[in-house]
Write a protein that holds these residues in place. Structure first.
Motif, PDB file in Angstrom:
ATOM      1  N   TYR A  57     -18.216 -25.292  46.751  1.00 15.70           N
ATOM      2  CA  TYR A  57     -18.465 -23.926  46.297  1.00 15.70           C
ATOM      3  C   TYR A  57     -19.745 -23.854  45.465  1.00 15.70           C
ATOM      4  O   TYR A  57     -20.575 -22.955  45.664  1.00 15.70           O
ATOM      5  CB  TYR A  57     -17.281 -23.425  45.479  1.00 15.70           C
ATOM      6  CG  TYR A  57     -17.291 -21.932  45.262  1.00 15.70           C
ATOM      7  CD1 TYR A  57     -16.806 -21.081  46.247  1.00 15.70           C
ATOM      8  CD2 TYR A  57     -17.778 -21.370  44.085  1.00 15.70           C
ATOM      9  CE1 TYR A  57     -16.806 -19.705  46.055  1.00 15.70           C
ATOM     10  CE2 TYR A  57     -17.784 -20.001  43.882  1.00 15.70           C
ATOM     11  CZ  TYR A  57     -17.294 -19.167  44.876  1.00 15.70           C
ATOM     12  OH  TYR A  57     -17.306 -17.800  44.694  1.00 15.70           O
ATOM     13  N   GLY A  58     -19.895 -24.796  44.539  1.00 12.70           N
ATOM     14  CA  GLY A  58     -21.098 -24.799  43.713  1.00 12.70           C
ATOM     15  C   GLY A  58     -22.361 -24.960  44.534  1.00 12.70           C
ATOM     16  O   GLY A  58     -23.370 -24.282  44.291  1.00 12.70           O
ATOM     17  N   VAL A  61     -23.106 -21.717  46.345  1.00 12.85           N
ATOM     18  CA  VAL A  61     -23.659 -20.720  45.426  1.00 12.85           C
ATOM     19  C   VAL A  61     -25.146 -20.992  45.179  1.00 12.85           C
ATOM     20  O   VAL A  61     -25.988 -20.079  45.206  1.00 12.85           O
ATOM     21  CB  VAL A  61     -22.888 -20.721  44.089  1.00 12.85           C
ATOM     22  CG1 VAL A  61     -23.628 -19.911  43.038  1.00 12.85           C
ATOM     23  CG2 VAL A  61     -21.489 -20.170  44.292  1.00 12.85           C
ATOM     24  N   LEU A  62     -25.499 -22.259  44.954  1.00 14.87           N
ATOM     25  CA  LEU A  62     -26.875 -22.610  44.598  1.00 14.87           C
ATOM     26  C   LEU A  62     -27.829 -22.566  45.791  1.00 14.87           C
ATOM     27  O   LEU A  62     -29.010 -22.263  45.628  1.00 14.87           O
ATOM     28  CB  LEU A  62     -26.903 -24.008  43.967  1.00 14.87           C
ATOM     29  CG  LEU A  62     -26.151 -24.152  42.633  1.00 14.87           C
ATOM     30  CD1 LEU A  62     -26.141 -25.594  42.171  1.00 14.87           C
ATOM     31  CD2 LEU A  62     -26.772 -23.257  41.561  1.00 14.87           C
ATOM     32  N   GLY A 114     -16.919 -27.327  37.126  1.00 18.37           N
ATOM     33  CA  GLY A 114     -16.768 -26.101  37.894  1.00 18.37           C
ATOM     34  C   GLY A 114     -16.729 -24.826  37.085  1.00 18.37           C
ATOM     35  O   GLY A 114     -16.731 -23.731  37.663  1.00 18.37           O
ATOM     36  N   PHE A 117     -19.037 -21.898  37.918  1.00 20.88           N
ATOM     37  CA  PHE A 117     -18.941 -21.323  39.264  1.00 20.88           C
ATOM     38  C   PHE A 117     -17.692 -20.471  39.462  1.00 20.88           C
ATOM     39  O   PHE A 117     -17.390 -20.072  40.590  1.00 20.88           O
ATOM     40  CB  PHE A 117     -18.968 -22.450  40.302  1.00 20.88           C
ATOM     41  CG  PHE A 117     -20.192 -23.308  40.239  1.00 20.88           C
ATOM     42  CD1 PHE A 117     -21.433 -22.796  40.559  1.00 20.88           C
ATOM     43  CD2 PHE A 117     -20.110 -24.630  39.818  1.00 20.88           C
ATOM     44  CE1 PHE A 117     -22.573 -23.574  40.481  1.00 20.88           C
ATOM     45  CE2 PHE A 117     -21.234 -25.424  39.742  1.00 20.88           C
ATOM     46  CZ  PHE A 117     -22.478 -24.893  40.072  1.00 20.88           C
ATOM     47  N   PRO A 120     -19.502 -16.603  39.955  1.00 16.79           N
ATOM     48  CA  PRO A 120     -20.434 -16.337  41.064  1.00 16.79           C
ATOM     49  C   PRO A 120     -19.741 -16.322  42.421  1.00 16.79           C
ATOM     50  O   PRO A 120     -18.704 -16.948  42.621  1.00 16.79           O
ATOM     51  CB  PRO A 120     -21.420 -17.515  40.968  1.00 16.79           C
ATOM     52  CG  PRO A 120     -21.325 -17.995  39.567  1.00 16.79           C
ATOM     53  CD  PRO A 120     -19.891 -17.790  39.171  1.00 16.79           C
ATOM     54  N   ALA A 122     -19.922 -17.122  46.497  1.00 14.87           N
ATOM     55  CA  ALA A 122     -20.577 -17.992  47.481  1.00 14.87           C
ATOM     56  C   ALA A 122     -20.388 -17.413  48.878  1.00 14.87           C
ATOM     57  O   ALA A 122     -19.440 -16.667  49.142  1.00 14.87           O
ATOM     58  CB  ALA A 122     -19.987 -19.402  47.427  1.00 14.87           C
ATOM     59  N   SER A 212     -12.234 -23.340  49.043  1.00 13.36           N
ATOM     60  CA  SER A 212     -13.096 -22.521  48.194  1.00 13.36           C
ATOM     61  C   SER A 212     -14.051 -21.627  48.978  1.00 13.36           C
ATOM     62  O   SER A 212     -14.466 -20.578  48.483  1.00 13.36           O
ATOM     63  CB  SER A 212     -13.897 -23.416  47.235  1.00 13.36           C
ATOM     64  OG  SER A 212     -14.710 -24.331  47.953  1.00 13.36           O
ATOM     65  N   SER A 218     -12.621 -18.769  46.995  1.00 12.18           N
ATOM     66  CA  SER A 218     -13.219 -18.686  45.658  1.00 12.18           C
ATOM     67  C   SER A 218     -12.922 -19.994  44.948  1.00 12.18           C
ATOM     68  O   SER A 218     -12.084 -20.782  45.388  1.00 12.18           O
ATOM     69  CB  SER A 218     -12.649 -17.504  44.868  1.00 12.18           C
ATOM     70  OG  SER A 218     -11.261 -17.679  44.669  1.00 12.18           O
ATOM     71  N   TRP A 219     -13.613 -20.218  43.846  1.00 12.31           N
ATOM     72  CA  TRP A 219     -13.337 -21.425  43.076  1.00 12.31           C
ATOM     73  C   TRP A 219     -12.607 -21.052  41.792  1.00 12.31           C
ATOM     74  O   TRP A 219     -13.044 -20.199  41.021  1.00 12.31           O
ATOM     75  CB  TRP A 219     -14.618 -22.179  42.725  1.00 12.31           C
ATOM     76  CG  TRP A 219     -14.422 -23.118  41.568  1.00 12.31           C
ATOM     77  CD1 TRP A 219     -14.955 -23.023  40.319  1.00 12.31           C
ATOM     78  CD2 TRP A 219     -13.573 -24.284  41.549  1.00 12.31           C
ATOM     79  NE1 TRP A 219     -14.501 -24.049  39.527  1.00 12.31           N
ATOM     80  CE2 TRP A 219     -13.647 -24.841  40.251  1.00 12.31           C
ATOM     81  CE3 TRP A 219     -12.758 -24.899  42.504  1.00 12.31           C
ATOM     82  CZ2 TRP A 219     -12.949 -25.969  39.890  1.00 12.31           C
ATOM     83  CZ3 TRP A 219     -12.057 -26.027  42.136  1.00 12.31           C
ATOM     84  CH2 TRP A 219     -12.163 -26.562  40.854  1.00 12.31           C
TER      85      TRP A 219
END
Length: 307
Positions: A57-58, A61-62, A114, A117, A120, A122, A212, A218-219
């Motif tokens: 997930y992170g 997002v990034l 985490g 995150f 945010p 993703a 996720s 989602s996280w």
């Protein structure tokens, strides 16, 4: 609403839910099959699943790419698997104790790293609409199948063929059944088991990324409900057969979909009790497969739970 279909809404909702819920079970169980067929049990896959969910997930997002998240989740799983495998290769180390430690480590690291995150959003993993033949939106939603589910099915078939017909599969089976026989053949059981554990960790990481990045999508720190641990029971239930793992994952997924399915058709009392169905099924599998007088059929000879 699924309730528009009347009683037909229940099986439709269960089918759709089984497909969605089963995918993490499928990937974690396939990874555990790889690990256990080499003669090692990995109870740390729950931690790998949770950390993979966070890492995937992170990364998504990034980078803005869900597939990049899946790749990073798989790599994180490889790292966890390698650490687990290397520690278990040391003298007088217990696989189960190391697995519990890795489960706690993975979950703790995921919760720590985490936190940024949780808010945010993703990008989601893509899905294939297999319900276009129907005009009913409920059927279309139920048959909106994520790509990872289909990849998991293909992997189950490939793994079954690998164990049956390839040198790699034969090597894993020999190492899993007898360390002495493997050494007599010039193999290095510790190295092979470590690599199998790393590969199994990669599968679990992908299962976490699915959680996720698609369902629930989602996280958060409660994203896993013990799928990593339940997958160990699933593997026993499937008798270490990858194809049987696919069907067992659907069964566990269907059990997990009972509560939401009843809620979707308007059942307002008691439906929440069915949310416990996967845990009851896991307990039932463990009780049914436990015996003090006979070995588990199909179990690798070097597996800790058979000794």
């Amino acid at each position: 609403m699924a309730g528009d279909l009347g009683l037909w809404g229940i099986p439709v909702a269960i089918v759709g839910g089984a497909i969605r819920v089963s995918t993490p079970f499928l990937f974690v169980s396939l990874g555990e099959v790889l690990t256990e067929r080499s003669g090692r049990i990995n109870l740390g896959l729950e931690g790998t699943l949770v950390f993979g969910a966070m890492a995937g997930y992170g990364t998504a997002v990034l980078t803005g790419s869900a597939w990049a998240g899946v790749l990073v989740a798989a790599l994180a799983g490889v790292v966890f698997g390698l650490v687990h495998g290397i520690i278990c290769s040391l003298p007088k180390v217990n696989d189960i104790a190391v697995g519990i430690a890795m489960m706690l480590l993975g979950s703790g690291l995921a919760f720590y790293f985490g936190k940024p995150f949780i808010q945010p959003t993703a990008p989601d993993l893509p899905a294939i609409a297999l319900g276009g033949w129907s005009d009913l939106p409920q059927v279309q939603a139920a048959l909106n199948v994520n790509v990872l589910f289909l990849i998991g099915l293909a992997l189950a078939l490939v793994m079954a063929w690998m164990f049956r017909s390839t040198k790699v599969g034969l090597t894993l089976r020999v190492v899993g059944d007898s360390t002495d026989a493997a050494r007599a053949m010039g193999l290095r059981p510790a190295v092979i088991r470590t690599l199998a554990t790393a590969a199994g960790g990669a599968f679990a990481g992908v299962g976490g990324a699915y959680l996720s990045l698609y369902y629930p999508g989602s996280w958060n720190e409660a994203i896993s409900s013990g799928q990593g641990l339940m997958a160990v029971a699933l593997v026993i239930f499937a008798r270490w057969n990858p194809v049987a793992c696919f069907w067992a994952a659907l069964l566990f997924g269907g059990a997990g979909a009972l509560g939401p399915a009843l809620q979707s058709v308007g059942v307002t009392k008691g439906y929440y009790l069915f949310y416990a169905a996967p845990y009851v099924l896991t307990l039932g599998v463990l009780i049914a497969t436990s015996s003090t007088t006979r070995a588990l059929s199909g179990a690798p000879g070097e597996l800790s739970i058979t000794k």
